[in-house]
Write an enzyme that holds these catalytic residues in place. Structure first.
Site, PDB file in Angstrom:
ATOM      1  N   ARG A 101      83.783  13.445  44.185  1.00 61.31           N
ATOM      2  CA  ARG A 101      83.609  14.589  43.263  1.00 61.31           C
ATOM      3  C   ARG A 101      84.936  14.829  42.562  1.00 61.31           C
ATOM      4  NH1 ARG A 101      80.905  20.558  43.870  1.00 61.31           N
ATOM      5  NH2 ARG A 101      79.073  19.231  43.712  1.00 61.31           N
ATOM      6  N   HIS A 128      75.958  15.093  37.012  1.00 61.23           N
ATOM      7  CA  HIS A 128      75.730  15.484  38.419  1.00 61.23           C
ATOM      8  C   HIS A 128      74.424  14.817  38.869  1.00 61.23           C
ATOM      9  CE1 HIS A 128      76.064  17.529  42.089  1.00 61.23           C
ATOM     10  NE2 HIS A 128      75.952  18.787  41.719  1.00 61.23           N
ATOM     11  N   GLN A 131      72.279  16.018  42.013  1.00 63.71           N
ATOM     12  CA  GLN A 131      71.599  17.294  41.805  1.00 63.71           C
ATOM     13  C   GLN A 131      70.251  17.083  41.126  1.00 63.71           C
ATOM     14  OE1 GLN A 131      72.804  20.661  42.458  1.00 63.71           O
ATOM     15  NE2 GLN A 131      70.626  20.952  42.121  1.00 63.71           N
ATOM     16  N   ASP A 217      72.290  26.961  35.039  1.00 62.09           N
ATOM     17  CA  ASP A 217      73.504  26.584  35.784  1.00 62.09           C
ATOM     18  C   ASP A 217      74.571  27.598  35.372  1.00 62.09           C
ATOM     19  OD1 ASP A 217      75.605  25.223  37.037  1.00 62.09           O
ATOM     20  OD2 ASP A 217      75.644  23.539  35.631  1.00 62.09           O
ATOM     21  N   CYS A 257      70.821  25.318  40.109  1.00 61.50           N
ATOM     22  CA  CYS A 257      71.458  24.337  40.991  1.00 61.50           C
ATOM     23  C   CYS A 257      72.398  24.992  41.996  1.00 61.50           C
ATOM     24  CB  CYS A 257      72.193  23.287  40.171  1.00 61.50           C
ATOM     25  SG  CYS A 257      73.443  23.966  39.067  1.00 61.50           S
ATOM     26  N   ARG A 285      68.661  18.595  48.365  1.00 63.54           N
ATOM     27  CA  ARG A 285      69.876  17.792  48.205  1.00 63.54           C
ATOM     28  C   ARG A 285      70.034  16.867  49.411  1.00 63.54           C
ATOM     29  NH1 ARG A 285      73.885  19.682  44.946  1.00 63.54           N
ATOM     30  NH2 ARG A 285      74.653  17.557  45.277  1.00 63.54           N
TER      31      ARG A 285
HETATM   32  N1   CP Z   1      74.915  22.453  43.315  1.00 62.95           N
HETATM   33  C1   CP Z   1      76.034  21.958  43.862  1.00 62.95           C
HETATM   34  O1   CP Z   1      76.451  20.834  43.634  1.00 62.95           O
HETATM   35  O2   CP Z   1      76.652  22.819  44.714  1.00 62.95           O
HETATM   36  P1   CP Z   1      78.087  22.638  45.360  1.00 62.95           P
HETATM   37  O3   CP Z   1      79.099  22.746  44.243  1.00 62.95           O
HETATM   38  O4   CP Z   1      78.209  23.772  46.348  1.00 62.95           O
HETATM   39  O5   CP Z   1      78.186  21.297  46.028  1.00 62.95           O
HETATM   40  N1  NVA Z   2      78.150  22.821  36.091  1.00 69.46           N
HETATM   41  C1  NVA Z   2      78.608  23.263  37.393  1.00 69.46           C
HETATM   42  C2  NVA Z   2      77.758  22.693  38.472  1.00 69.46           C
HETATM   43  C3  NVA Z   2      78.088  23.207  39.845  1.00 69.46           C
HETATM   44  C4  NVA Z   2      77.263  22.550  40.899  1.00 69.46           C
HETATM   45  C5  NVA Z   2      80.069  22.879  37.573  1.00 69.46           C
HETATM   46  O1  NVA Z   2      80.450  21.771  37.169  1.00 69.46           O
HETATM   47  O2  NVA Z   2      80.831  23.686  38.115  1.00 69.46           O
END
Ligand code: CP
Ligand code: NVA
Length: 298
Positions: A101, A128, A131, A217, A257, A285
């Site tokens: 990530r 993502h 997700q 989101d 999400c 997930r």
């Molecule tokens: N939706 C999602 O990816 O959540 P986190 O940022 O908590 O992993």
């Molecule tokens: N768009 C958001 C998604 C979080 C799971 C971010 O990147 O923070």
């Protein structure tokens, strides 16, 4: 060597296989005998915060017989400037897979190229993918095949989550509507690459009308904190609320999400009225990612 770097690069048959297997993973949880990750150690390398992705991957790897190793980028030399390609070559000699990530999509791609081990994108600024696979599992569980459905995304239409939705629409044949101010709509180049039935509009009500799914989101994605005030102002009317839900199909799913910011992209009453769907999405997930891991090592 299989990598999940983006929905854009995931071949449709692979996507379909993961979605089918995620249902099996959910049904058989606690009872499946296959341990496809037995004897393996998988690293989770995270440069950004996470609750769901981290917990679901750590649990999922363990349930498939493997050992997860969480590495905060700030605690390893990567955070002090060691190049991705060197980190990748070290890890590739010790680990069996990596879940990454971070900010730049090119970093995850470079890691995959140099590590020689299956690499999974656990969120970048661009996409993502994990997700969206869990989200599609959730929609199909509740409403049947996603083909032909109308999914409406409301909010920051240019961030990672809607972009992954765009590429999914191109592959799975549903209509995607993105309601966002012009500045927060995906670029023409991205729309062309996605090649799906995608409508971008500033008209939230028109986008919500007759939708099967209303999805949102956060307005301020990780890394965009400096733009918070401007984003909150610009996105103010791009909220899922009770009035908007009334325009969608009766029984439409309201999805998020997570994490959610009540009073911003969704109001509290709408969130709580749809908590079952939203937390099923979060639970999925785990199942979808077990299917991704199983696919990656097969
Ligand atoms: N939706 C999602 O990816 O959540 P986190 O940022 O908590 O992993
Ligand atoms: N768009 C958001 C998604 C979080 C799971 C971010 O990147 O923070």
């Amino acid at each position: 060597m299989k990598h999940l770097l983006s929905i854009e690069k995931l071949a449709r048959p692979d996507m379909e296989r993961i979605l089918t297997d995620s249902v099996v993973m959910k049904r058989a949880r606690g009872r499946h005998k296959a341990q496809p990750l037995a004897g393996q150690t998988w690293a989770l390398i995270f440069s950004k915060s996470s609750t769901r992705t981290r917990v679901s991957f750590e649990v999922g790897i363990s349930e498939l017989g493997g050992r997860p190793m969480f590495l905060s980028a700030a605690d390893i030399q990567l955070g002090r400037g060691e190049p991705i390609k060197d980190t990748a070559r070290v890890m590739g000699r010790m680990l069996h897979g990596a879940i990454f990530r971070t900010y730049a999509q090119s970093d995850v791609e470079e890691f995959a190229q140099y590590s020689g081990i299956p690499t999974i994108n656990a969120l970048t600024d661009a996409e993502h993918p994990c997700q969206i696979l869990a989200d599609i599992q959730t929609i199909q569980e509740k409403q049947g095949s996603i083909a032909g459905k109308i999914v409406t995304f409301i909010g920051d239409g240019a961030c990672n989550v809607p972009v992954s939705w765009m590429f999914a629409a191109g592959k799975l044949g549903f209509q995607l509507r993105i309601a966002a101010p012009k500045k927060f709509q995906p670029s023409a180049a991205l729309l062309k690459r996605a090649a799906g039935k995608i409508i971008c509009t500033e008209d939230v009500k028109a986008a919500a009308r007759e939708a099967d799914v209303l999805y949102t989101d956060v307005w301020v994605s990780m890394g965009k904190e400096a733009e918070s005030a401007a984003r909150i102002k610009a996105l103010k009317s791009y909220q899922i609320n009770q009035a908007l839900v009334k325009l969608a199909k009766p029984g439409a799913l309201v999805m998020h999400c997570l994490p959610a910011y009540r009073g911003k992209e969704i109001d509290d009453a709408t969130f709580e009225a749809n908590a079952d769907t939203i937390f099923t999405q979060a639970e999925n997930r785990l199942h979808a990612q077990k299917a991704i891991l199983n696919w990656a090592v097969s």
